[in-house]
Design a protein around this motif. Structure first.
Motif, PDB file in Angstrom:
ATOM      1  N   GLY A  57     -38.740  61.775 -22.555  1.00 64.66           N
ATOM      2  CA  GLY A  57     -39.309  60.846 -21.595  1.00 64.66           C
ATOM      3  C   GLY A  57     -39.551  59.457 -22.150  1.00 64.66           C
ATOM      4  O   GLY A  57     -39.987  58.571 -21.420  1.00 64.66           O
ATOM      5  N   LEU A  58     -39.270  59.261 -23.427  1.00 68.04           N
ATOM      6  CA  LEU A  58     -39.418  57.942 -24.051  1.00 68.04           C
ATOM      7  C   LEU A  58     -38.048  57.305 -24.257  1.00 68.04           C
ATOM      8  O   LEU A  58     -37.047  58.001 -24.425  1.00 68.04           O
ATOM      9  N   ARG A  59     -38.044  55.983 -24.228  1.00 67.01           N
ATOM     10  CA  ARG A  59     -36.853  55.230 -24.616  1.00 67.01           C
ATOM     11  C   ARG A  59     -37.271  54.302 -25.754  1.00 67.01           C
ATOM     12  O   ARG A  59     -38.115  53.436 -25.577  1.00 67.01           O
ATOM     13  N   ILE A  60     -36.656  54.519 -26.925  1.00 65.85           N
ATOM     14  CA  ILE A  60     -37.131  53.918 -28.165  1.00 65.85           C
ATOM     15  C   ILE A  60     -35.995  53.163 -28.845  1.00 65.85           C
ATOM     16  O   ILE A  60     -34.856  53.627 -28.872  1.00 65.85           O
ATOM     17  N   ASN A  61     -36.327  52.002 -29.382  1.00 61.33           N
ATOM     18  CA  ASN A  61     -35.417  51.317 -30.291  1.00 61.33           C
ATOM     19  C   ASN A  61     -35.759  51.816 -31.695  1.00 61.33           C
ATOM     20  O   ASN A  61     -36.801  51.450 -32.249  1.00 61.33           O
ATOM     21  N   PRO A  62     -34.917  52.660 -32.296  1.00 64.17           N
ATOM     22  CA  PRO A  62     -35.276  53.269 -33.582  1.00 64.17           C
ATOM     23  C   PRO A  62     -35.271  52.288 -34.745  1.00 64.17           C
ATOM     24  O   PRO A  62     -35.809  52.594 -35.812  1.00 64.17           O
ATOM     25  N   LYS A  63     -34.688  51.120 -34.537  1.00 62.60           N
ATOM     26  CA  LYS A  63     -34.672  50.119 -35.607  1.00 62.60           C
ATOM     27  C   LYS A  63     -35.972  49.334 -35.636  1.00 62.60           C
ATOM     28  O   LYS A  63     -36.516  49.063 -36.714  1.00 62.60           O
ATOM     29  N   THR A  64     -36.484  49.000 -34.459  1.00 64.20           N
ATOM     30  CA  THR A  64     -37.711  48.198 -34.404  1.00 64.20           C
ATOM     31  C   THR A  64     -38.962  49.045 -34.206  1.00 64.20           C
ATOM     32  O   THR A  64     -40.069  48.587 -34.437  1.00 64.20           O
ATOM     33  N   ASN A  65     -38.810  50.283 -33.704  1.00 69.29           N
ATOM     34  CA  ASN A  65     -39.931  51.198 -33.472  1.00 69.29           C
ATOM     35  C   ASN A  65     -40.885  50.696 -32.382  1.00 69.29           C
ATOM     36  O   ASN A  65     -42.103  50.585 -32.589  1.00 69.29           O
ATOM     37  N   ILE A  66     -40.298  50.393 -31.249  1.00 64.92           N
ATOM     38  CA  ILE A  66     -41.051  50.045 -30.047  1.00 64.92           C
ATOM     39  C   ILE A  66     -40.182  50.438 -28.853  1.00 64.92           C
ATOM     40  O   ILE A  66     -38.969  50.638 -28.993  1.00 64.92           O
ATOM     41  N   GLY A  67     -40.814  50.583 -27.678  1.00 64.86           N
ATOM     42  CA  GLY A  67     -40.049  50.947 -26.502  1.00 64.86           C
ATOM     43  C   GLY A  67     -38.885  50.002 -26.273  1.00 64.86           C
ATOM     44  O   GLY A  67     -39.046  48.774 -26.314  1.00 64.86           O
ATOM     45  N   SER A  68     -37.710  50.554 -26.046  1.00 61.19           N
ATOM     46  CA  SER A  68     -36.504  49.730 -25.924  1.00 61.19           C
ATOM     47  C   SER A  68     -36.484  48.925 -24.632  1.00 61.19           C
ATOM     48  O   SER A  68     -35.665  48.017 -24.485  1.00 61.19           O
ATOM     49  N   ARG A  69     -37.363  49.249 -23.676  1.00 63.17           N
ATOM     50  CA  ARG A  69     -37.398  48.517 -22.407  1.00 63.17           C
ATOM     51  C   ARG A  69     -38.669  47.660 -22.287  1.00 63.17           C
ATOM     52  O   ARG A  69     -39.053  47.258 -21.196  1.00 63.17           O
ATOM     53  N   THR A  70     -39.319  47.391 -23.404  1.00 63.10           N
ATOM     54  CA  THR A  70     -40.561  46.628 -23.392  1.00 63.10           C
ATOM     55  C   THR A  70     -40.331  45.215 -22.873  1.00 63.10           C
ATOM     56  O   THR A  70     -39.352  44.551 -23.227  1.00 63.10           O
ATOM     57  N   ASN A  71     -41.241  44.735 -22.012  1.00 61.39           N
ATOM     58  CA  ASN A  71     -41.228  43.342 -21.580  1.00 61.39           C
ATOM     59  C   ASN A  71     -41.927  42.487 -22.636  1.00 61.39           C
ATOM     60  O   ASN A  71     -43.050  42.806 -23.053  1.00 61.39           O
ATOM     61  N   TYR A  72     -41.286  41.408 -23.051  1.00 63.86           N
ATOM     62  CA  TYR A  72     -41.842  40.544 -24.085  1.00 63.86           C
ATOM     63  C   TYR A  72     -42.212  39.176 -23.518  1.00 63.86           C
ATOM     64  O   TYR A  72     -41.539  38.648 -22.637  1.00 63.86           O
ATOM     65  N   TYR A  73     -43.284  38.604 -24.081  1.00 63.86           N
ATOM     66  CA  TYR A  73     -43.654  37.225 -23.795  1.00 63.86           C
ATOM     67  C   TYR A  73     -43.246  36.365 -24.982  1.00 63.86           C
ATOM     68  O   TYR A  73     -43.294  36.807 -26.141  1.00 63.86           O
ATOM     69  N   ASN A  74     -42.842  35.125 -24.710  1.00 63.11           N
ATOM     70  CA  ASN A  74     -42.351  34.269 -25.793  1.00 63.11           C
ATOM     71  C   ASN A  74     -43.197  33.031 -26.019  1.00 63.11           C
ATOM     72  O   ASN A  74     -42.921  32.244 -26.923  1.00 63.11           O
ATOM     73  N   ASN A  75     -44.232  32.836 -25.195  1.00 65.98           N
ATOM     74  CA  ASN A  75     -45.097  31.675 -25.395  1.00 65.98           C
ATOM     75  C   ASN A  75     -46.486  31.986 -24.854  1.00 65.98           C
ATOM     76  O   ASN A  75     -46.639  32.770 -23.897  1.00 65.98           O
ATOM     77  N   VAL A  76     -47.492  31.366 -25.475  1.00 68.95           N
ATOM     78  CA  VAL A  76     -48.883  31.604 -25.115  1.00 68.95           C
ATOM     79  C   VAL A  76     -49.613  30.264 -25.049  1.00 68.95           C
ATOM     80  O   VAL A  76     -49.420  29.399 -25.909  1.00 68.95           O
ATOM     81  N   GLU A  77     -50.444  30.105 -24.021  1.00 74.25           N
ATOM     82  CA  GLU A  77     -51.316  28.944 -23.924  1.00 74.25           C
ATOM     83  C   GLU A  77     -52.726  29.394 -23.592  1.00 74.25           C
ATOM     84  O   GLU A  77     -52.926  30.454 -22.997  1.00 74.25           O
ATOM     85  N   LEU A  78     -53.707  28.579 -23.977  1.00 79.38           N
ATOM     86  CA  LEU A  78     -55.105  28.808 -23.634  1.00 79.38           C
ATOM     87  C   LEU A  78     -55.592  27.657 -22.767  1.00 79.38           C
ATOM     88  O   LEU A  78     -55.287  26.492 -23.043  1.00 79.38           O
ATOM     89  N   LYS A  79     -56.347  27.999 -21.735  1.00 79.36           N
ATOM     90  CA  LYS A  79     -56.887  26.964 -20.861  1.00 79.36           C
ATOM     91  C   LYS A  79     -58.396  27.106 -20.777  1.00 79.36           C
ATOM     92  O   LYS A  79     -58.917  28.199 -20.548  1.00 79.36           O
TER      93      LYS A  79
END
Length: 804
Positions: free
Chosen positions: A75-97
């Motif tokens: 039931g998991l989908r894994i990237n065995p090279k990076t060791n995180i879910g292979s379908r993970t949504n990633y954010y590429n920038n962060v701001e604080l307001k």
């Protein structure tokens, strides 16, 4: 029967002789401009209302990202090279307001090529821990809110394969992290492995009726790889990067600190593994440790769960739903079934809830019994808590007000209703942060506060009710009456008398505001996101209501083409998009939950793009399937489906906007199943689009969607509802689309492949598009652009320019 078997045999070998070697295509500029519009950031607001976190990401992944190595195990989908879910949504920038100052600060120290996920606020909300995925692994980074600076805390040796990877210690000076164990063994490459024997499954006569899951373990090699990927060592990592092993390597699933931070509940996975169910039903052990990692007690050991009784409300016996009581320092709560976990057993109470104190070595004391299956508790204080239960078969839910300190005091039922009856929904209780940093009932004396969506026959009017929990008397203290806009109530701060709301309109992108209820001041705007879809901002949009032939009230959101002149009454082609939903009563099925003031958002799977191409669109058309009393909804599935479709077309045709001979129908998943049935059993449509569907219900013999009965209990239902069994009736052009890596229960890619072969063998007009690397929903921009191109070409040929 012989002819049918011969036909099915031939279909299994009948590969298309008209394959197209086609590169990824792009749709026309009208659609492409909408796809390329930038995505507004996700918003998180601190509990004190002073700071806002803005998280930015790309709207789509690339096909290169989806092509990274992936293992599908239990039931998991894994990237065995990076060791995180292979379908993970990633954010590429962060701001604080700063909400008080209104200023936005760019965070310093963000890693290059950032792929950020698993955001976790510290208890005092002065820091945020997160994962950053690099080419070779996952590292922990921490953002200091005061300085708006990020720093790397660990090397890229974090194990995020089983999720729940970051947990804060109470003092906020350290986190508990899952990390790769030093003794991890190399994974087995299935292509290179030499079998040591056959794969054998057996059963000792027990019934084990399970849904048709995907990504299951299939052999001993899968078992080995799953174990290696799931194993992690737990480390305490301080804010200066110092690491101390907290627990040795094991298959840790979930981790939960007690509200006072003195105890930690750890769930680990045990053997034997299963080839029938996902890892959530593997054997497990729940253990309590103190904050220093010393064993306190093992409170629960659960065996492999393959043979639950039949029915959606079936559950296992013994302790379940373990959680910490949020208003106490360290009290453990659990439920257990009083009906043996079997919904067929008639009992006065289905579940009983218990509370256990440290050292967690007794059954504890009973605090509540629920008539239906227990869901959860919202804690208030020593004498007041709110509990919820539900029962799927009757769609019933009950809300209880009870005294957790005195189980002799009878619980008061605050609400007893059909949870599909949205008009009667009393709303959700407002919460606040407790002294332990957990969420509890927001109380003012004996008063609680309910935030409701406010759906009515006349429209949607969100509200806040004050309820006296001694007398149960309600007083409405706020009703949203903003003209031409939709207001969503997100939170109510009782002490500040302040509402957090999100306001939008068809032309205005959703933005966040604070509202003072009693002072009735002008709302304070917190964000100012612009509408990125300018070409749609003047499109005519309305919610229309109409009746099915049996008198049932239905609704749908109607869009007219860009620049369409309503007075011209020009007959345009139409796209009808829908998803069937099952109900147990006509009253709930007829209720309207659509709001014409919602922002018009053309996400990847939406039909709204085609208003730019001259189409009328009826989106989210109501397709209820009703089974009242002892009748099951699916007993009359086909006839109700056709009646819903005819009513929708008749309604728009009566307005004078469409050429009813040029109407397409589309749907995704169960909506695709709907499309295939409509095209097989009606002559209402010029063409159809069916994405990621299932078409042969005998391939899901132990239930599907909301069907509890298995194939052997209702063979006629399974046969009648399966478009594959009626492929010879298909006379309408059908575009089939499927992801080759579909992970949804029951919608195996072969469902579309075999249905296509059947239709092709019988001479239907059909096209099958299989997207490499895509799951049940599509993620790569290349795939989405090509999908839109395919749909546009299909609609243009068989709908807009349909030949008689």
């Amino acid at each position: 029967m012989k002819n049918l078997l011969l036909f099915l045999f031939l279909c299994s070998f009948a590969l298309s002789t008209a394959q197209e070697n086609l590169n990824y295509q792009k749709p026309s500029n009208e659609i492409l401009d909408l796809v390329d519009a930038p995505l507004a950031p996700s918003v998180q607001i601190t509990d004190d209302g002073k700071n806002m976190l803005l998280l930015y990401r790309n709207q789509y992944k690339s096909i290169a990202e989806l092509s990274e190595q992936e293992l599908r195990l239990a039931g998991l989908r894994i990237n065995p090279k990076t060791n995180i879910g292979s379908r993970t949504n990633y954010y590429n920038n962060v701001e604080l307001k700063s909400i008080d100052k209104g200023s936005t600060t760019t965070v310093k120290g963000i890693p290059s090529n950032a792929r950020l996920a698993n955001f976790s606020w510290s208890p005092d909300q002065t820091k945020i821990a997160m994962t950053n995925t690099t080419e070779n692994g996952v590292a922990i980074w921490v953002l200091d809110v005061a300085t708006a600076t990020m720093k790397q805390l660990t090397a890229a040796n974090v194990n995020a394969n089983m999720r729940d990877v970051i947990n804060w210690f109470k003092d906020g000076d350290a986190i508990l992290v899952k990390m790769l164990p030093e003794d991890r063994k190399p994974l087995i490459n299935a292509a290179d492995a030499v079998p040591t024997g056959p794969t054998i499954s057996s059963n000792d006569g027990k019934k084990a009726q399970n849904r048709t899951y995907q990504d299951l373990l299939k052999n001993p090699n899968d078992e080995f790889n799953f174990e290696q990927l799931a194993r992690a060592s737990l480390f305490k990592v301080t804010m200066d990067g110092t690491k101390t092993e907290w627990l040795p390597a094991d298959l840790y699933s979930s981790i939960s600190f007690s509200p006072n931070g003195e105890y930690v509940m750890v769930v680990s996975i045990n053997k034997p593994f299963s080839y029938l169910v996902t890892y959530s039903r593997f054997p497990s052990k729940t253990t309590i440790y103190n904050k220093d990692g010393k064993l306190v007690n093992t409170v629960l050991e659960v065996p492999l769960i393959e043979d639950l009784p039949q029915g959606f409300m079936a559950t296992r016996t013994g302790m379940r739903n373990l959680s910490w009581r949020s208003d106490k320092p360290a009290s453990l709560i659990y439920a257990k079934a009083l009906d043996g976990g079997d919904p067929a057993n008639e009992v006065d109470y289905r579940d009983e809830v218990f509370q256990v104190e440290a050292p967690f070595n007794t059954e504890g004391k009973s605090i509540l019994k629920t008539i239906n299956r227990f869901r959860y508790i919202l804690w208030g204080n020593d004498n007041m808590a709110i509990a919820y239960d539900y029962w799927w078969n009757t769609r019933n839910t009950k809300t209880y007000l009870f005294n957790p300190s005195n189980n002799n005091q009878e619980a008061i039922i605050l609400a007893d209703r059909n949870y599909q009856d949205v008009y009667s929904d009393p709303g959700s209780f407002a919460t606040k942060k407790s002294e332990y940093g957990t969420y509890t009932l927001a109380l003012s004396g004996q008063n609680g506060f309910l935030l409701g969506d406010g759906y009515t026959k006349e429209g949607q009017f969100p509200f806040v009710d004050k309820i006296n929990l001694e007398t149960q008397k309600k007083t409405r203290i706020y009703t949203s009456k903003i003209t031409g806009k939709k207001e969503r109530l997100l939170d109510y701060n009782v002490e500040k008398d302040e509402l957090l709301v999100r306001i939008e309109s068809p032309q205005e992108y959703p933005n966040y505001y604070f509202k003072k209820l009693q002072k009735r001041k002008k709302a304070t705007q917190l964000t100012d996101f612009e509408n990125p879809y300018k070409s749609l901002q003047n499109v005519h949009k309305e919610v229309i209501t109409y009746k099915r032939e049996d008198g049932l009230q239905l609704s749908g959101t109607l869009y007219l083409p860009v620049g369409y002149d309503k007075t011209s009454k020009e007959k345009m082609p139409m796209i009808l998009w829908a998803y069937p939903r099952e109900f147990k009563d006509k009253n709930s099925a007829s209720q309207n939950t659509q709001n014409p003031n919602e922002f018009t958002y053309p996400y990847w799977g939406s039909p709204i793009y085609w208003v730019t191409k001259g189409y009328v669109v009826l989106d989210d058309a109501a397709f209820p399937i009703i089974g009242e009393a002892d009748e099951q909804p699916n007993d009359t599935f086909r006839s109700q489906l056709v009646a819903n479709a005819k009513a929708a077309i008749d309604a728009v045709d009566a307005l004078g906007y469409i050429d009813r001979d040029r109407v397409a129908v589309g749907g995704h998943s169960y909506g695709a199943f709907m499309v295939a049935n409509l095209l097989s059993h009606s002559n209402l449509f010029a063409a159809g689009i069916a994405r990621s569907g299932a078409y042969n219900r005998t391939l899901t013999p132990f239930g599907f969607q909301s069907e509890e009965r298995n194939y052997w209990e209702a063979p006629e239902v399974y046969y009648t509802m399966s478009p594959f069994m009626h492929a010879e009736k298909m006379k309408t052009p059908l575009l089939l689309v499927h992801g080759k890596a579909d992970n949804n229960s029951g919608t195996y890619p072969m469902q579309s492949e075999r249905y296509f072969n059947a239709l092709k063998g019988l001479g239907a007009t059909v096209r099958l598009v299989m997207f490499p690397k895509e799951s049940h929903g599509y993620r790569a921009k290349e795939s989405i652009l090509h999908l839109l191109w395919e749909q546009d070409q299909w609609l243009d040929k068989y709908v807009k320019n349909k030949k008689d």
